[in-house]
Design an enzyme around this catalytic site. Sequence first.
Site, PDB file in Angstrom:
ATOM      1  N   ASP A  86      -5.853  -4.387  -6.729  1.00 22.60           N
ATOM      2  CA  ASP A  86      -5.307  -5.703  -6.403  1.00 22.60           C
ATOM      3  C   ASP A  86      -5.432  -6.123  -4.938  1.00 22.60           C
ATOM      4  O   ASP A  86      -5.413  -7.308  -4.662  1.00 22.60           O
ATOM      5  CB  ASP A  86      -3.920  -5.922  -7.018  1.00 22.60           C
TER       6      ASP A  86
HETATM    7  O1  CEZ Z   1      -0.040  -1.485  -6.352  1.00 19.77           O
HETATM    8  C1  CEZ Z   1      -0.822  -1.023  -7.425  1.00 19.77           C
HETATM    9  C2  CEZ Z   1      -0.658  -2.028  -8.516  1.00 19.77           C
HETATM   10  O2  CEZ Z   1       0.698  -2.069  -8.915  1.00 19.77           O
HETATM   11  O3  CEZ Z   1      -2.174  -0.880  -7.058  1.00 19.77           O
HETATM   12  C3  CEZ Z   1      -3.072  -0.564  -8.102  1.00 19.77           C
HETATM   13  C4  CEZ Z   1      -2.990  -1.603  -9.194  1.00 19.77           C
HETATM   14  O4  CEZ Z   1      -3.849  -1.288 -10.258  1.00 19.77           O
HETATM   15  C5  CEZ Z   1      -1.576  -1.714  -9.672  1.00 19.77           C
HETATM   16  O5  CEZ Z   1      -1.487  -2.703 -10.654  1.00 19.77           O
HETATM   17  C6  CEZ Z   1      -4.452  -0.461  -7.513  1.00 19.77           C
HETATM   18  O6  CEZ Z   1      -4.723  -1.542  -6.704  1.00 19.77           O
HETATM   19  O7  CEZ Z   1      -0.551  -5.203  -3.048  1.00 19.77           O
HETATM   20  C7  CEZ Z   1      -0.790  -4.068  -2.610  1.00 19.77           C
HETATM   21  O8  CEZ Z   1      -1.598  -3.859  -1.714  1.00 19.77           O
HETATM   22  C8  CEZ Z   1      -0.077  -2.906  -3.229  1.00 19.77           C
HETATM   23  O9  CEZ Z   1      -0.012  -1.888  -2.333  1.00 19.77           O
HETATM   24  C9  CEZ Z   1      -0.738  -2.463  -4.459  1.00 19.77           C
HETATM   25  O10 CEZ Z   1      -2.126  -2.481  -4.321  1.00 19.77           O
HETATM   26  C10 CEZ Z   1      -0.397  -1.112  -5.075  1.00 19.77           C
HETATM   27  C11 CEZ Z   1       0.611  -0.183  -4.470  1.00 19.77           C
HETATM   28  O11 CEZ Z   1       0.104   1.120  -4.610  1.00 19.77           O
HETATM   29  C12 CEZ Z   1       1.955  -0.182  -5.093  1.00 19.77           C
HETATM   30  O12 CEZ Z   1       1.992   0.587  -6.288  1.00 19.77           O
END
Ligand code: CEZ
Length: 783
Positions: free
Chosen positions: A467
Site C-alpha cells: 500500500d
Molecule cells: O500496512 C500493511 C497493510 O495493512 O502493509 C501491507 C498491506 O498488504 C496491508 O494491507 C503491505 O503494504 O501505510 C503504510 O505505509 C503502512 O505502514 C502499511 O503499509 C503497513 C504497515 O505494515 C502496518 O501493518
Amino acid sequence: QSLYQIKKGSVRLSSPTALPMASGYLYNQNMLMQLNCRGYARAQFMQPEPAKYSHGPTLEAKTFIQPEQSFYKHHPGRFFYLKNKDTKQIASVPYEPCRVAPSKYMFDQQLDQIRWEVVYQQVKVTVVVQLANEYSAELWQVTLKNISKADANLSLYPCFSIGYQSWMYREAYYDETIQGVLAKSITPYQRLEDYYANQSLKDCTYLLAGTAPDYWQCDLTSFEGEGGLSSPAQIHAERLNNQAARYEDSIALMQYDLVLKAGSQKSYCFAFGPANNSDEIAQLRTAIFNGEQFRKGAAFSAQVKPVLKLQGDDEFQHFINDWLPNQVNYHGTLNRLTTDPQTRNYLQDAIGMNFIKPGHTRNVLLRSLSQQRKNGEMPDGILLSEAAELKYINQVPHADANIWLPITLLSYLNETNDTSILDELVPFADDELLTPVYQHVELALEYVLNQRDDRGLCLIYQGDWCDPMNMVGHKGKGVSSWLSLALAYAIKSWIEVIENYGGHLIQAVETLSRLNQLVEELNYTVNLYCWEGDWYARGITDDNKLFGVAEDVEGRIYLNPQSWALLSGAATVAKKYTLLNEVERQLNTPFGVMMLAPSYTSFREDVGRLTQKYPGTAENGSVYNHAAIFYAYALYQIGEYNQAYQVITKMLPSVKDIETRGQLPNFIPNYYRGAYFQFPSHAGRSSQMLNTGTVAWLYRCIVEELCGLKGGAGQLVVEPKLPDAIEHLSGQRNFMGANIEFSIEKHTGDSIKLTVNGQEITGNRITDIEKGASYQLKIKVPR
Ligand code: CEZ
C-alpha cells in the site's frame, strides 16, 4: 539454563535485561493489551473506535499501531513498588522503573494470562494479569510471599499510569464509594455535533482495589519529587500523601503496609480499565470482585478451538498448537483494532479464521460483498459498523481489493464445503438488488479485468498489496506485475470454486474455458513485458519505465512478483529455477526472505513513499513476513518442500538468534529488519508488531501443505509435504466436524499410501466423512 523455555501453553523468559523489548499479549472481544516483560504496557479498547485509558505524559498522536516503538521512563506501565520498611530498600516489580536486579525473574506468557515471578530480598512477588471476558478490564493479582526465615516489614505500592488524558479536563482522586482511583477526563471536541457523539465515550479510567489501601496518591509530580520514577520521594517517605491530581499528570497509586511472617503470604487484587462514568464503575466493581471474574479468569483466548493439534513438545509444535491460532484469532476478533479494516486484510485474516471459526469467514465474505459497488468495485476498507468511516490508508485508491474475494472464498469452501454461500443473496452498496454471491464475484473479477492498460497489464493507481507503493501509477498509466499475476491466480481460484462447488451454476462450462483463457492471457502478458533478465520486474511506471530489474541500483528485485508467478503458473520450468536462484542469492537472509533488495536509501518519485521508509524496515526491504509467507505458500505449490519449510522456520526466533531478534516465540511480528547486506548490524530485529497478514497464510501452509490435510469438495485430500528435516508428524485434525487422528511417516516407496481405520485405501482422498466420527489415518509418503 536457556534464556527462554517453551512448554505447552507457556513461553517463559528468565531475564529482565536480555530482551528488553520482549512482550506478551492478551485480548478479548473489546481490547488488546501488549505487555512488555519489564512492566510497560500498551492497551487499547474499542468504543467502537480504538481508544486508550492509560497514557504517556504528553498528548499522543492517534495512528494505527506502529512498529518498533521504544519504551521510556514515563511510558505507560503497570508497576508494583516494594519497600522493606526496616532496611528502607526499594525495588519495583517486574523490573521498571527502579531497575533493581532481582535475585530471580520469570516472565511467563500463557494463553489467558501473563505472569511474573520476581524475587527481591527474599520476598517472592507473583503478579498475574488476565483480561475480563465481557468488558474492558485488566484483572491483576499480586501475591507477596516471605521466603526468608525472618518476618518482613513491607509496603506494597501498585502503580498504574494514567498520564495525560485530555487538554480540556482531567483529574484523578481516590473515591471511597468505588474503593479505588477514579480518573476523569473529557475527550476534546470543537464541532458541536461531537458533543453528542462523545457522550458514550469511556473517558474515565479506574483502578479498583479488592482490599482498601492504607494510603493513595494521584498527582504524579509530587509523587516523584526530585527522585523521579525510579526513586520517588513518596516511596521513600513513610506514607503516600493522599493527593488528588487536578489538571495534572495523573497516576493511580496505592499503599499497603504489611508485616509478613516468615513463610507466609498475602494477596491483593486490582482491576484497571476504562468506563463511561462512576455508576458503570460501581457495576463493574460488583461484577469483578463479587462475581466469578477473578476465579474463572479470562478464558477468552483459551476458548479458541483450532482444527489442528500436533503431537510433540518442541518450540515449533507449541507455536502451531497455541500461539499461531491465538494470533489468527486476535486478527479475526479485533480486526487490528480498526472499524474499517483494509479490504485485503479483512479478507485474508478470514482465511486464517476458516480454521478456527468458519462461520466468521462466511460473515466476512457476505459483509464485504454487501459493500461492493454494482460495477463490481470493492471499496478499500470494509466498514464494520454504521458509524464507521474510511480512514487513513482507506481513502487512497488501491487496485487489488477485488482479487482477494475468490481467494478467500475458495479457502472457505475447501474447509467447509458450504456451497450454499454461492447462492446467498446480497445487495450492493449502491443498489439494493439482491444478487447471488457468485455473481458478485464474477463482477469483481470483471471489474479488475477492465482496469488493464493496452498491453493487458493491471493498472496500479496508488498501490496494490503494497500500500505505500503510491506513485507508480498515480497518473493512471503505471501497472503492477504483481497485481496482474494475482488476478490470474484469483481467476484460477474462481475456476476451482466453479469446478468443485459450482456444478449448479449456469453455463459453467462456457465460463470455464473463457476463464482459463484469461489466465493464460495474463500470464503470457506478464511474461512478455515484465520478465527481464532472470526475474520478474515489479511493474511499469507512469512514464513507461520497468522497475525492480537488474539495472536498478536499489529495489532491483522484489519478492512478490516471483512468488505469485509461481502461483499463477506464469513461470515456466526454466524461469522458475532461474528466479528461485535469484531470490536465494539476492533476498534470502538468516532471518528470512527480504521483500525487496537492495533497500531504497533515497526517494524514488516514480515508486512512492515506500522508498521513504527507513531502509530495512517494513516494505522497504525488511523480512516482511507477509510477503515471505506468500513465497512459502508458492514454494509448496511447486513442490519445493525444503525451501518452504526453511522460510517458515525463520519466522520465529530460535535459541541461536533470539537476542538479535529481541522477541519471544509467542507471535510472528509484522517484520524483521532486512537490508541484510546494507545494514547487517540491525538485520533480524523484530518490529514487535502483532498485526500481520502472515498468520492466516502460515496456518493454511501448516494445515493444508505441511500436514497436507486439505479440504476439497467435501473430501479430505491427503498430500503431506514433509521436508528432509521432519521424519514424521502426527496429531489431530478436525475436518467438517470429524476428528482425524493422523500420523505421517516416510517410506521408501514412490507413492503415497493411506490407511483409514486400518483399511488401506486407493488414491489420496478420504470420502464420505461423517460429522462427529473419528478416523485413524496413517499416511506413508515417499522419502
Ligand atoms: O500496512 C500493511 C497493510 O495493512 O502493509 C501491507 C498491506 O498488504 C496491508 O494491507 C503491505 O503494504 O501505510 C503504510 O505505509 C503502512 O505502514 C502499511 O503499509 C503497513 C504497515 O505494515 C502496518 O501493518
